[in-house]
Design a protein around this motif. Structure first.
Motif: not given
Length: 68
Positions: A20-30, A61-66
């Motif tokens: 979920e930390r990558l959400a910040e990365v993606l949101a921060d990219m113009e 397990e990968l974070p998106w295994v859910i």
């Protein structure tokens, strides 16, 4: 046929192992660019090598295994 660059393959590796930390990365990219990707990862204090290059235990397990 166009080959994928090593740099973009690394981005894909991070996205495939990321959490979920990558959400910040993606949101921060113009704009989508390698320079913006690296800057956003640095700003979020995330280590590209930890996601893309470290050997992971096959049982981990990968974070998106859910998502099943």
């Amino acid at each position: 046929m166009k080959n994928e660059s090593l740099e973009w393959s690394e981005v894909q590796a991070v996205l495939s192992r990321g959490d979920e930390r990558l959400a910040e990365v993606l949101a921060d990219m113009e704009r989508l660019s390698l320079a913006n990707w690296h800057a956003a990862m640095l700003k979020a204090d995330l280590d590209i090598d930890a996601f893309a290059h470290e050997k992971w235990d096959e049982e981990r397990e990968l974070p998106w295994v859910i998502i099943r």
